[in-house]
Enzyme design. Structure first.
Site, PDB file in Angstrom:
ATOM      1  CG  HIS A 105      -3.476   3.038   1.080  1.00  0.00           C
ATOM      2  ND1 HIS A 105      -3.871   2.522  -0.133  1.00  0.00           N
ATOM      3  CD2 HIS A 105      -3.608   2.023   1.988  1.00  0.00           C
ATOM      4  CE1 HIS A 105      -4.209   1.248   0.033  1.00  0.00           C
ATOM      5  NE2 HIS A 105      -4.060   0.927   1.304  1.00  0.00           N
ATOM      6  CB  CYS A 116      -0.938  -0.012   1.199  1.00  0.00           C
ATOM      7  SG  CYS A 116      -1.976  -1.471   1.193  1.00  0.00           S
ATOM      8  CG  ASN A 159      -6.878  -1.475   0.184  1.00  0.00           C
ATOM      9  OD1 ASN A 159      -6.015  -1.201  -0.657  1.00  0.00           O
ATOM     10  ND2 ASN A 159      -6.591  -1.698   1.450  1.00  0.00           N
TER      11      ASN A 159
HETATM   12  O1  UT7 Z   1      -4.415  -1.609   2.821  1.00  0.00           O
HETATM   13  C1  UT7 Z   1      -3.712  -1.565   4.018  1.00  0.00           C
HETATM   14  C2  UT7 Z   1      -3.956  -2.597   4.924  1.00  0.00           C
HETATM   15  N1  UT7 Z   1      -5.280  -2.929   5.321  1.00  0.00           N
HETATM   16  C3  UT7 Z   1      -5.965  -2.230   6.227  1.00  0.00           C
HETATM   17  O2  UT7 Z   1      -5.616  -1.128   6.586  1.00  0.00           O
HETATM   18  C4  UT7 Z   1      -7.155  -2.912   6.846  1.00  0.00           C
HETATM   19  C5  UT7 Z   1      -7.270  -2.583   8.299  1.00  0.00           C
HETATM   20  N2  UT7 Z   1      -8.310  -3.335   8.974  1.00  0.00           N
HETATM   21  C6  UT7 Z   1      -9.618  -3.156   8.708  1.00  0.00           C
HETATM   22  O3  UT7 Z   1      -9.974  -2.356   7.869  1.00  0.00           O
HETATM   23  C7  UT7 Z   1     -10.606  -3.927   9.537  1.00  0.00           C
HETATM   24  O4  UT7 Z   1      -9.936  -4.662  10.538  1.00  0.00           O
HETATM   25  C8  UT7 Z   1     -11.484  -4.902   8.707  1.00  0.00           C
HETATM   26  C9  UT7 Z   1     -12.476  -4.099   7.878  1.00  0.00           C
HETATM   27  C10 UT7 Z   1     -10.610  -5.760   7.827  1.00  0.00           C
HETATM   28  C11 UT7 Z   1     -12.278  -5.828   9.629  1.00  0.00           C
HETATM   29  O5  UT7 Z   1     -13.060  -5.080  10.527  1.00  0.00           O
HETATM   30  P1  UT7 Z   1     -13.046  -5.444  12.078  1.00  0.00           P
HETATM   31  O6  UT7 Z   1     -14.013  -4.552  12.726  1.00  0.00           O
HETATM   32  O7  UT7 Z   1     -11.621  -5.380  12.540  1.00  0.00           O
HETATM   33  O8  UT7 Z   1     -13.606  -6.928  12.080  1.00  0.00           O
HETATM   34  P2  UT7 Z   1     -12.949  -8.242  12.697  1.00  0.00           P
HETATM   35  O9  UT7 Z   1     -11.859  -8.726  11.813  1.00  0.00           O
HETATM   36  O10 UT7 Z   1     -12.642  -8.007  14.147  1.00  0.00           O
HETATM   37  O11 UT7 Z   1     -14.157  -9.246  12.589  1.00  0.00           O
HETATM   38  C12 UT7 Z   1     -15.382  -9.048  13.316  1.00  0.00           C
HETATM   39  C13 UT7 Z   1     -16.353 -10.125  12.927  1.00  0.00           C
HETATM   40  C14 UT7 Z   1     -15.776 -11.537  12.976  1.00  0.00           C
HETATM   41  O12 UT7 Z   1     -16.793 -12.395  13.435  1.00  0.00           O
HETATM   42  P3  UT7 Z   1     -16.822 -12.867  14.987  1.00  0.00           P
HETATM   43  O13 UT7 Z   1     -15.527 -13.576  15.203  1.00  0.00           O
HETATM   44  O14 UT7 Z   1     -16.956 -11.606  15.775  1.00  0.00           O
HETATM   45  O15 UT7 Z   1     -18.030 -13.729  15.018  1.00  0.00           O
HETATM   46  C15 UT7 Z   1     -15.500 -11.853  11.538  1.00  0.00           C
HETATM   47  O16 UT7 Z   1     -15.561 -13.236  11.256  1.00  0.00           O
HETATM   48  O17 UT7 Z   1     -16.783  -9.929  11.573  1.00  0.00           O
HETATM   49  C16 UT7 Z   1     -16.612 -11.160  10.843  1.00  0.00           C
HETATM   50  N3  UT7 Z   1     -16.333 -10.823   9.445  1.00  0.00           N
HETATM   51  C17 UT7 Z   1     -17.294 -10.584   8.550  1.00  0.00           C
HETATM   52  N4  UT7 Z   1     -18.632 -10.587   8.640  1.00  0.00           N
HETATM   53  C18 UT7 Z   1     -19.329 -10.296   7.538  1.00  0.00           C
HETATM   54  C19 UT7 Z   1     -15.114 -10.656   8.842  1.00  0.00           C
HETATM   55  N5  UT7 Z   1     -15.302 -10.330   7.562  1.00  0.00           N
HETATM   56  C20 UT7 Z   1     -16.628 -10.266   7.342  1.00  0.00           C
HETATM   57  C21 UT7 Z   1     -17.415  -9.965   6.231  1.00  0.00           C
HETATM   58  N6  UT7 Z   1     -18.765 -10.001   6.373  1.00  0.00           N
HETATM   59  N7  UT7 Z   1     -16.888  -9.641   5.031  1.00  0.00           N
END
Ligand code: UT7
Length: 332
Positions: A259, A114, A289
């Site tokens: 980014h 990125c 992204n």
């Molecule tokens: O490009 C540079 C690098 N990337 C970034 O900067 C990304 C940085 N991180 C993020 O943007 C966020 O962490 C995400 C958008 C990737 C994820 O959001 P989050 O609030 O951190 O979610 P999480 O990973 O803590 O997951 C929460 C829940 C999980 O379920 P449980 O374990 O709470 O039951 C996941 O399994 O959301 C679930 N989950 C989804 N649910 C529906 C993960 N992906 C999805 C999805 N749809 N696509």
């Protein structure tokens, strides 16, 4: 003293729009979850029969050249940022050089995810300042949709990453131009966001075709929470570093082009820095992204919309896999 400035910007995104509703039909996710957590509403995926990283980069380059009133033959060197080259090797820089018909000129590939475009811009800036080249093409282009696991297993990354290309042309100037660039990395966090294969760390016996089919080969592994936490800190740090290096205040930023990792990250930075809406450019809602392509696509769109004018102060900032992070401050 010689400086560099951006004289042309272009971008290209694939035609096919993939909405959150379409993703919901492929995996267990919802428009609400994606919108709330990332701000993304739709993204572009390539048509594998038509698009390559190099040909998307070629289209972005042609637009940048046209806007700069230049032709292919003016380009003396290519710096190409991508983590999704058409081949594992050689890099896509030489493929772009071939498509542009510029046999013989140098092409350098940058693999800083990125932050790749800002790293690439910084390299090009040094080559111009040193007098080595007069016209350099800097590109960020990615095809991530072909590596996406479009099932529930891959939903934490499949809904985020997408395809596109952006290009900038750099030439010398008597005054900046690019005021400064700031590059950082911390490899302690390399495995928080990575794709292991086809890395050489995989032993030969694990590379047999039957094993590749049912292991995590080629899968994007991302600890989203951890990446998010580091991103918000490093974005702020590296933007402030650029401002301090130029004795500028945040009020002097005409447009911050971060980014496009996650709309929540951009909004967090905007709030913390108390920037007005018109001081921050976001288009992740439409493109997802696109890793190294996100900043040049956003810059090119912002310029096309008349959001960037002569003398404006533009700040670029990025954070991603590595971890790497970077910023650039530009007087347009
Ligand atoms: O490009 C540079 C690098 N990337 C970034 O900067 C990304 C940085 N991180 C993020 O943007 C966020 O962490 C995400 C958008 C990737 C994820 O959001 P989050 O609030 O951190 O979610 P999480 O990973 O803590 O997951 C929460 C829940 C999980 O379920 P449980 O374990 O709470 O039951 C996941 O399994 O959301 C679930 N989950 C989804 N649910 C529906 C993960 N992906 C999805 C999805 N749809 N696509």
């Amino acid at each position: 003293m010689r400086f560099s400035k951006i004289v042309g910007l272009g971008h290209h995104v694939p035609e096919t729009v993939i909405t959150n509703a379409q993703l919901s039909a492929m995996m267990d996710t919802t428009d609400e979850w994606i919108t709330e957590r990332t701000g993304i509403k739709e993204r572009r995926w390539i048509d594998p029969a038509k698009d390559t990283v190099a040909n998307m980069a070629t289209k972005a380059t042609r637009l940048a050249l046209k806007r700069a009133n230049l032709t292919e033959k003016d380009i003396e060197f290519i710096v190409f940022a991508t983590i999704t080259p058409d081949y594992f090797f050689p890099g896509s820089g030489v493929l772009l050089q071939r498509e542009l018909g510029l046999e013989g000129i140098g092409a350098l590939d940058i693999r800083n995810a990125c932050s790749g475009f800002i790293y690439a811009l910084s390299v090009a800036d040094q080559f111009i300042k040193s007098g080595m080249y007069k016209t350099i093409l800097v590109v960020g282009a990615e095809i991530q949709s072909t590596a996406i696991d479009a099932t529930t297993r891959g939903r934490n990354t499949a809904v985020i990453f997408a395809d596109g290309a952006g290009a900038a042309i750099l030439q010398p100037a008597d005054k900046p131009g690019i005021l400064s660039t700031h590059l950082h990395s911390d490899g302690r966090f390399a495995e928080e966001l990575y794709v292991r294969d086809p890395g050489s760390s995989r032993p030969r016996e694990e590379r047999q075709p039957e094993q590749i089919l049912d292991t995590t080969h080629f899968k994007v592994v991302m600890n989203g929470n951890q990446v998010f936490k580091h991103a918000v800190v490093r974005f702020m740090e590296v933007i402030n570093e650029a401002l301090n290096a130029n004795s500028m205040k945040k009020e002097e930023i005409t447009l911050l082009v971060p980014h496009q990792a996650n709309l929540r990250i951009s909004q967090f930075i905007q709030e913390k820095m108390a920037l007005r809406d018109d001081q921050v450019y976001n288009n992740i809602m439409r493109y997802g992204n696109t890793t190294a392509a996100s900043i040049p696509i956003a810059l090119s769109e912002a310029w096309g919309e008349g959001r960037i004018k002569e003398n404006d102060v533009i700040c670029l900032a990025a954070f991603g896999s590595g971890f790497t992070w970077a910023s650039a401050l530009i007087r347009w």
